[in-house]
Design an enzyme around this catalytic site. Sequence first.
Site, PDB file in Angstrom:
ATOM      1  CG  HIS A 134      35.775  31.292  40.292  1.00 24.03           C
ATOM      2  ND1 HIS A 134      35.591  32.414  41.082  1.00 24.03           N
ATOM      3  CD2 HIS A 134      34.577  30.666  40.246  1.00 24.03           C
ATOM      4  CE1 HIS A 134      34.323  32.461  41.492  1.00 24.03           C
ATOM      5  NE2 HIS A 134      33.704  31.402  41.012  1.00 24.03           N
TER       6      HIS A 134
ATOM      7  N   PRO B 166      30.303  35.034  36.425  1.00 23.61           N
ATOM      8  CG  PRO B 166      29.121  33.029  36.370  1.00 23.61           C
ATOM      9  CD  PRO B 166      30.420  33.653  35.971  1.00 23.61           C
TER      10      PRO B 166
END
Length: 329
Positions: free
Chosen positions: A64, A160
């Site tokens: 992330h 995503p």
Amino acid sequence: MAPTKLAPFLVVAALMLRASHAHLSPFFHAKTCPQLPFVVANVVAQALQTDDRAAAKLIRLHFHDCFVNGCDGSVLLEDVPGVIDSELNGPPNGGIQGLDIVDNIKSAVESACPGVVSCADILAISSQISVFLSGGPIWVVPLGRKDSRIANRTGTSNLPGPSETLVGLKRKFAAQGLDSTDLVALSGAHTFGRARCFFFTGRFDNFNNTGIPDPTLNPVYREQLRRLCTTQQTRVNFDPITPTKFDKAYYTNLINLKGLLQSDQELFSTPKADTKAIVKNFAANEVAFFTQFVKSMIKMGNLKPPPGIRSEIRQNCRRVNPVKAYDIM
């Protein structure tokens, strides 16, 4: 770590201790922090003794971090009104965990070699060690990243989502210079860790307003998940068989229609997808998966911040340094 498990780690650590001054080099900290791999490994191993999700938490933080402004430690920054709009508040980072483990690693590293190892490098090397201690491959991590003095909350939309279609997944990975093989390999990190129920319970019944369950979710597995999800916040293992082991079971699960998230199952169940053959290959050959995972992790870990962003070696991973102390590149 047991002697047989320690051997490959010692080889990799020895490689990291060879002298070099190249930017993003495995040997970047060879002189300034020669004990770095051992210090990080010790803290990660301790964390795993009390938290079997520690490894998955750390690799998720690294992933992330890198997908938003490159691998710059920005995911760790907390809110400072008018100064830092934290990425932790972005929807894709909701429920993200492991900052306490990063704090412990940073504290240990600072005690050993103060002021030289960035939080971004800590995320990269702790991810490597987490995979290795969970039964996965070991690799030499390029190091030498700096920590950004800004966060990019809006940039978390680059990450995503759990209901992402394959088209969306490919687009977001391609934006980072990562191809279909990288997508399938890096998704394999879902071979360990857990996800909250609200990320996938929409697959149980009225999937995408069709009035029926997701046809790509194994019906028996679906009912098992339904029983486990006593609340929407309940966390369920990605892999129901070997939930804390880094192995190829993720891909076998996809073939058996047991991908926990829609975004997982899309890799195998999307008609005519090039990712289907990659999933089959990794399900049949764990060495192939491990080999490609290492390549893709290094490729992702090399993502750079946009030019012109001020950077430093953060003293505290959650906050930028006082202005008088920061080290601008």
